[in-house]
Design a protein around this motif. Structure first.
Motif, PDB file in Angstrom:
ATOM      1  N   ARG A 291       0.668  -1.101  -0.187  1.00 16.11           N
ATOM      2  CA  ARG A 291      -0.121   0.032   0.029  1.00 16.11           C
ATOM      3  C   ARG A 291       0.781   1.387  -0.075  1.00 16.11           C
ATOM      4  O   ARG A 291       0.491   2.397  -0.909  1.00 16.11           O
ATOM      5  CB  ARG A 291      -0.914  -0.117   1.312  1.00 16.11           C
ATOM      6  CG  ARG A 291      -1.995   0.974   1.280  1.00 16.11           C
ATOM      7  CD  ARG A 291      -2.995   1.036   1.964  1.00 16.11           C
ATOM      8  NE  ARG A 291      -2.168   1.607   3.651  1.00 16.11           N
ATOM      9  CZ  ARG A 291      -1.879   2.695   3.864  1.00 16.11           C
ATOM     10  NH1 ARG A 291      -2.253   3.771   3.348  1.00 16.11           N
ATOM     11  NH2 ARG A 291      -1.668   3.081   4.792  1.00 16.11           N
ATOM     12  N   SER A 318      -1.075   3.910  -2.219  1.00 14.61           N
ATOM     13  CA  SER A 318      -1.824   3.490  -3.068  1.00 14.61           C
ATOM     14  C   SER A 318      -3.640   3.457  -2.579  1.00 14.61           C
ATOM     15  O   SER A 318      -4.319   4.170  -3.379  1.00 14.61           O
ATOM     16  CB  SER A 318      -1.929   1.615  -3.364  1.00 14.61           C
ATOM     17  OG  SER A 318      -2.033   1.015  -1.801  1.00 14.61           O
ATOM     18  N   LYS A 319      -4.241   3.953  -1.115  1.00 20.57           N
ATOM     19  CA  LYS A 319      -5.512   3.980  -1.369  1.00 20.57           C
ATOM     20  C   LYS A 319      -4.784   4.775   0.365  1.00 20.57           C
ATOM     21  O   LYS A 319      -4.519   4.007   1.511  1.00 20.57           O
ATOM     22  CB  LYS A 319      -5.876   2.546  -0.776  1.00 20.57           C
ATOM     23  CG  LYS A 319      -7.002   3.104  -0.382  1.00 20.57           C
ATOM     24  CD  LYS A 319      -8.990   1.400  -0.808  1.00 20.57           C
ATOM     25  CE  LYS A 319      -9.822   1.903  -0.558  1.00 20.57           C
ATOM     26  NZ  LYS A 319     -10.830   1.299  -0.251  1.00 20.57           N
TER      27      LYS A 319
END
Length: 646
Positions: A291, A318-319
């Motif tokens: 991530r 990523s998020k």
């Protein structure tokens, strides 16, 4: 027990003063020969330091100790000798070194529970003939084309002298020539450094720094030489260009990327590492499946405008999650020249208020437009409702000195514009609604005139006593017909009697009288000019248009065509254009327009309740009530009432 321990320590230290030889017979922990050697030349100062007084050996802050220096060759203790040696704790100074001083010297540290010993090597060398500086030189590299520094190796001497609060001076030499501070691109800097601006190949030479000071009354000096090598390959302090600091906002749940960009001014390949860190923890992960990860370090060279290398590493999340916000993300550069860094703080984006604000503004605009339209359509109803619900906001007109709420001006019998329908409307319909249903008090000439009173006086007094003037007219009210000479004479007398009016209105009256002379009757019945209506109109227009002391309400009883309107007096046309007229004909059908007007008392006795046209809630009567005086409850100011009565 305490007294015996104190006495033992005292005897221990007294015994130390009597020891001259025999340190080898003591069972001391031997730290042997120090790795670092001390180099000197005859005539200069040499400083030997013992490293036994350290926490690595024992607790120096809790245990008392004493250090004694010995000559390993003679086995004799070394003490202070003027001009030769000085012993200060763990330091042994040779103020005037000789060749026979070359050798090892032993420092013995004694405590109440034991002792420690250590050897220090002093090497005394002869200087090289016909060469300046020390025989041994330290090598230092300076970078070509930039500003660089040479560091004097005598920093330990300077630190020790500072601990003694002893003053000193430092002199630099280039070969055998002394260097003047600030001359020929050289300048002296703090921390025993020599600054060289824009290093060139000619700066590759031998340099010497000489430290001069006074210790125990003896002036001494010590020197160290440096062999400076000019290197054309260099690497300066890295410069972090991105991030530029501050705050970066990103929405939660989105993918976030930020570039770490570092520029290294250099020639060749610099030894610099670039990393991202979050809350002092380095982010080493480069796998995109994670991530939070960083890209591999990318490098690219640049020659213009400055030679150097760009280094880049991209941080990717990523998020974004809640825990990623309100913390610092730092781009760090590691090099021998320094460790610069720059950071940014990640915050969630502010709510997008454009759509809600746009909707609110749109709703407000629509509401405003609808309100304007509704007010335009229902202005009369709104105002009447407000008057009914909040009469306290309106001044009570009972004490304003007026007798009537409205003066009704209309065509009198046997005059131009007169008809039975008009008379029925004035004498029956108006009183039925405005007086009986609405409570207004009207002055109607055919009903309320005092017998024998002159027309001029009647018009003046009753208009003065009225708050409004209702000017009722039809298409034929202001259209003149041909009159006889007697009628013309009568009109002239009326015109003379109203000379006190404004000159503009007088000329208008004269034009109308002249026009009436040229018009003829269509029927056989002779019709006289309405002198009262002329006076009423002149007085009303004068007070309304010139003085502004009277409000005139135009009541249009039948539809007026543009051709008919063109024949109206200019003052009436101006007032009609300015404030409009209340149209009775709009409430009536063409076939039965005057049916309600012809309603008599006998009809009312037979018919019962009022028709829709006589209802105060109909559109026409609402407009009439809108223009009529307000029946308020607030008392009028006495001063204003007095002025009105004057």
């Amino acid at each position: 027990m305490g007294k015996r321990s104190t006495l033992g320590s005292l005897l221990f230290f007294l015994g130390l003063s009597g020891i001259c030889t025999g340190f080898e017979q003591e069972n001391c922990t031997n730290y042997r020969l120090q790795f670092e050697r001390v180099y000197s030349v005859p005539g200069e100062v040499a400083m030997l330091n013992s490293t036994l007084a350290s926490y690595d050996v024992f607790n120096i802050s809790a245990v008392p100790y004493n250090i004694t220096w010995y000559d390993s060759k003679t086995r004799q203790e070394i003490s202070n000798e003027t001009g030769r040696t000085v012993v200060r704790g763990e330091t042994l100074w040779f103020l005037n070194t000789r060749l026979d001083d070359d050798g090892e010297y032993v420092s013995v540290l004694r405590t109440p529970s034991g002792c420690y010993r250590q050897n220090t090597r002093l090497i005394v060398e002869l200087p090289v003939l016909e060469k300046c500086g020390r025989p041994r030189k330290a090598g230092q590299t300076i970078t070509k084309g930039v500003t660089d520094y040479l560091s004097c190796p005598l920093k330990e001497y300077i630190s020790k002298l500072n601990s003694y609060n002893t003053t000193y001076s430092l002199m630099w030499y280039k070969g055998c020539a002394p260097i003047v501070d600030g001359n020929d691109s050289y300048s002296y800097e703090d921390n025993a450094k020599l600054k060289i601006d824009k290093v060139e190949t000619k700066n590759q030479q031998s340099y010497t720094c000489t430290l001069t000071f006074t210790l125990d009354g003896t002036i001494g000096s010590v020197s160290e030489s440096i062999e400076a090598w000019v290197n054309e390959k260099y690497s300066l302090t890295p410069q972090v260009r991105q991030p530029a600091g501050g705050i970066i906002k990103a929405p939660i749940g989105s993918t976030f990327s930020q570039l770490c960009q570092v520029f290294v001014p250099c020639v060749g390949n610099p030894s610099v590492d670039v990393f991202w860190s979050v809350q002092s923890d380095l982010i080493m992960e480069t796998n995109p499946s994670e991530r939070v990860y960083t890209s591999e370090k990318l490098t690219r060279s640049e020659t213009v405008p400055v030679k150097g290398v760009w280094m880049e590493r991209v941080l990717t999340i990523s998020k974004l999650q809640e825990k990623d916000y309100n913390i610092n993300y730092t781009c760090r550069a590691f090099s021998a020249r320094g460790k610069p860094q720059s950071y940014f703080t990640l915050l969630p984006t502010d709510p997008d208020m454009r759509l809600p604000i746009g909707m609110i503004l749109g709703n407000v605009a629509v509401l405003f437009i609808v309100s304007v339209i509704l007010y335009y359509l229902f202005k009369v109803d709104i105002v009447l409702c407000f008057r009914r619900m909040f009469p306290v906001f309106y001044t009570n007109t009972d004490s304003d000195g007026k007798l009537y709420d409205a003066y009704v001006a209309y065509s009198q019998p046997n005059t131009e514009g007169f008809s039975n329908e008009v008379e029925a409307f004035v004498l029956h319909t108006l009183p039925e609604v405005l007086e009986k249903a609405c409570g207004y008090k009207l002055f109607i000439a055919g009903r309320d005139c005092m017998p024998g009173m002159a027309i001029v006086d009647s018009v003046e007094e009753n208009i003065q006593a009225s708050r409004r003037l209702l000017l009722l007219y039809t298409a034929s009210t202001f259209m003149r017909k041909r009159l006889t000479s007697s009628i013309s004479s009568n009109n002239n007398n009326i015109t003379k009697s109203s000379d006190s009016r404004d000159s503009t209105e007088n000329s208008e009256s004269k034009k109308e009288s002249d026009r009436s002379r040229n018009m003829s009757f269509d029927g056989g019945e002779e019709i006289y000019p309405d002198s009262r209506q002329q006076l009423e109109r002149l007085a009303a227009m004068h007070r309304s248009l010139l003085e502004g002391s009277l409000k005139v309400i135009l009541v249009e009883l039948e539809e007026i065509t543009p051709a008919q309107l063109a024949l109206f007096p200019e003052s009436v046309r101006h007032l009609r254009k300015k404030q409009g007229a209340v149209c009775w004909w709009k409430n009536q059908s063409r076939a039965g327009r005057w049916r309600t007007c012809m309603r008599t008392k006998e009809d009312e006795e037979k018919g019962g309740q009022l028709s829709q046209s006589l209802s105060p809630s109909s559109r026409f009567w609402k407009e009439m009530r809108y223009h009529m005086p307000v029946k308020g409850k607030r008392a009028m100011c006495p001063e204003k009432a007095t002025l009105l009565n004057v």
